[in-house]
Design an enzyme around this catalytic site. Structure first.
Site, PDB file in Angstrom:
ATOM      1  N   ARG A 142     -13.481  13.209   6.611  1.00  0.00           N
ATOM      2  CA  ARG A 142     -12.158  13.841   6.717  1.00  0.00           C
ATOM      3  C   ARG A 142     -11.864  14.675   5.477  1.00  0.00           C
ATOM      4  NH1 ARG A 142      -8.314   9.141   7.157  1.00  0.00           N
ATOM      5  NH2 ARG A 142      -6.713  10.725   7.192  1.00  0.00           N
ATOM      6  N   ASP A 147     -13.973   2.971   7.856  1.00  0.00           N
ATOM      7  CA  ASP A 147     -12.980   3.856   7.231  1.00  0.00           C
ATOM      8  C   ASP A 147     -13.622   4.684   6.114  1.00  0.00           C
ATOM      9  OD1 ASP A 147     -10.260   4.855   6.617  1.00  0.00           O
ATOM     10  OD2 ASP A 147     -10.654   3.852   4.714  1.00  0.00           O
ATOM     11  N   HIS A 194       0.845  -1.187   0.000  1.00  0.00           N
ATOM     12  CA  HIS A 194       0.000   0.000   0.000  1.00  0.00           C
ATOM     13  C   HIS A 194       0.879   1.235   0.000  1.00  0.00           C
ATOM     14  CE1 HIS A 194      -3.963   1.848   0.693  1.00  0.00           C
ATOM     15  NE2 HIS A 194      -3.278   2.780   1.331  1.00  0.00           N
ATOM     16  N   LYS A 209      -7.586  -1.303   6.771  1.00  0.00           N
ATOM     17  CA  LYS A 209      -7.984  -1.884   5.474  1.00  0.00           C
ATOM     18  C   LYS A 209      -7.076  -3.054   5.105  1.00  0.00           C
ATOM     19  CE  LYS A 209      -7.935   2.130   3.480  1.00  0.00           C
ATOM     20  NZ  LYS A 209      -8.134   3.457   2.924  1.00  0.00           N
ATOM     21  N   SER A 234      -6.544   4.277   9.137  1.00  0.00           N
ATOM     22  CA  SER A 234      -7.255   4.093   7.872  1.00  0.00           C
ATOM     23  C   SER A 234      -6.550   3.021   7.015  1.00  0.00           C
ATOM     24  CB  SER A 234      -7.300   5.438   7.138  1.00  0.00           C
ATOM     25  OG  SER A 234      -7.642   5.287   5.800  1.00  0.00           O
TER      26      SER A 234
HETATM   27  N1  URA Z   1      -4.698   6.559   2.214  1.00  0.00           N
HETATM   28  C1  URA Z   1      -5.641   5.939   2.963  1.00  0.00           C
HETATM   29  O1  URA Z   1      -6.065   4.837   2.650  1.00  0.00           O
HETATM   30  N2  URA Z   1      -6.117   6.571   4.057  1.00  0.00           N
HETATM   31  C2  URA Z   1      -5.668   7.791   4.435  1.00  0.00           C
HETATM   32  O2  URA Z   1      -6.132   8.276   5.443  1.00  0.00           O
HETATM   33  C3  URA Z   1      -4.689   8.441   3.648  1.00  0.00           C
HETATM   34  C4  URA Z   1      -4.201   7.791   2.538  1.00  0.00           C
END
Ligand code: URA
Length: 436
Positions: free
Chosen positions: A168, A161, A82, A187, A183
């Site tokens: 946000r 999220d 990620h 995930k 976040s």
């Molecule tokens: N990428 C994400 O998945 N969440 C965030 O809060 C910022 C970047």
């Protein structure tokens, strides 16, 4: 428990308990906490921060707000990667086929563009027919069959999220280390993989602009992963200037294909090899980084990694002929040269990733609101980056646009993106600080 008391507690910098965090997440999920209270709490978190213990409770609660995938039927190790978001970041398109070729099954859930940053799912849609909305059962079956899959983030995984992120985005609370950490890690854990490589971007094109912030985010995610018994590896990488040369959906897919053919830009190739080597060593597929890099280089050289991209495209319904013929993807009508202003020789001293992203956005490559259609054909191919010696009148970017007006609008942004100097400038390293 009352939400107003928790907002006050956080505003006054008190540490939340596990129960309090769970109360907030269940209130978000059942709708009992209204958006205005959640927004106030998010702003309090932004100002006061969170301890690692609170961040881990938040991550765990967000992860368990929906389905948590069990990928153990695929094998003992299943990889995922990620990035915290950047400009020109097409790493997944190389990383997934390359690591799968090295024998690590890759089950990758990706997102769409966010703010000024691009998303892998949008990029893959430049390949005609490529499906990213595959149901989870098919996703797992595909990883078992061909060793890899890339699909869009589903609403069923860490749904809290999705709700928090949407707020946000519109309440000025994106750039918070504990909120970003929770976040991302929630995930990744919900997606079920157990080899998690995080690329933490740092610089003007990223959410974390300073090295210190990026390192804190990286350390936070690693620590949260440890507490939740899901080891996470993080590398802090440069996102002052765009990654590679291409920015824009079709153009980035083309650059990823070139990289798998062994011809990509140096910084992008270096990033893929560094992240890939980390994954191989962590998975026990190589004893040390040098050996891991040799394995990966050979997989590119032999064409096995590129063959894997072909397999991935076919498995997900796309047209693999794009590998030989990129014109099968959405292509802009015009290519304009953006040239170095003034006369004489000079050096590129700075190249601002955020302005390059804006140049693409004004041509239609980015969204202004959720769900908006974007133009996959437009973008910019940089011909010079920080440290390059250039002369007045020389082309430093090729702008792929669908009208002269688009080129004009992009040029305004590119003028702001480039800064020049008379003295030589060192080429910055794409790896800012390795594994935390
Ligand atoms: N990428 C994400 O998945 N969440 C965030 O809060 C910022 C970047």
């Amino acid at each position: 428990m009352r939400m107003v008391d928790l907002i006050l507690a956080k505003r006054n910098n008190r540490e939340h308990s596990k129960d309090e965090i769970e109360f907030i997440i269940s209130g978000i999920m059942d709708g009992s906490i209204p958006d205005y209270q959640l927004s106030a709490w998010l702003m309090a978190v932004c100002w006061q921060g969170m301890t690692i213990a609170e961040t881990a409770f938040l991550t765990d609660a967000m992860c368990h707000s929906g389905e948590v995938l069990d990928l153990s039927s695929i094998g003992a190790i299943v990889g995922d990667k990620h990035s915290t978001g950047g400009v020109g970041d097409k790493t997944t398109l190389v990383f997934v086929p390359l690591l799968a070729a090295a024998g690590i099954p890759m089950a990758k859930l990706s997102g769409r563009g966010l703010g000024h940053t691009g998303g892998t799912i949008d990029k893959l849609e430049a390949i005609p027919g490529f499906r990213t909305d595959i149901p989870i059962s098919e996703f797992i079956a595909q990883v078992k069959e061909i060793g890899m899959a890339i699909v869009g983030q589903t609403q069923d995984l860490a749904p809290a999220d999705g709700k928090i992120y949407a707020l946000r985005d519109v309440t000025g609370t994106v750039e918070s280390i504990p909120l970003i950490a929770a976040s991302i890690v929630s995930k990744k854990i919900a997606a079920g993989s157990n080899l998690i490589i995080l690329d933490v971007k740092c610089g003007r094109g990223a959410f974390m602009e300073t090295l210190e912030q990026a390192q804190t985010l990286a350390r936070t995610m690693v620590e949260v992963g440890k507490r939740l018994k899901r080891p996470v590896t993080a590398v802090v990488t440069d996102m002052e200037q765009p990654l590679g040369n291409a920015v824009g959906h079709t153009l980035e897919v083309m650059e990823a294909i070139e990289t798998l053919k062994g011809r990509g830009p140096d910084d992008f190739r270096e990033l893929c090899l560094t992240l890939g080597a980390e994954a191989l060593v962590t998975a026990g597929k190589a004893e040390h980084e040098k050996q891991a890099r040799e394995i990966l280089e050979e997989l590119i050289h032999s064409g096995k990694a590129l063959d894997n991209l072909r397999k991935l495209i076919i498995a997900q319904g796309g047209n693999p002929a794009v590998i030989e013929d990129p014109s099968l993807m959405p292509t802009a009508k015009y290519q304009f040269n953006f040239v170095v202003p003034g006369k004489g020789e000079k050096y590129i001293s700075h190249l601002d990733g955020r302005f390059v992203a804006e140049a693409c956005k004004v041509m239609g490559a980015g969204r202004s609101k959720k769900g908006e259609q974007i133009d996959l054909s437009v973008g910019v191919v940089l011909q010079g980056k920080i440290g390059a010696r250039v002369s007045g009148g020389e082309t430093i970017a090729i702008v792929h646009a669908n009208s002269p007006e688009q080129f004009e609008a992009a040029s305004v942004k590119l003028n702001e993106a480039f800064t020049f100097t008379d003295a030589p400038v060192a080429v910055p390293s794409v790896i800012r600080s390795c594994v935390v």
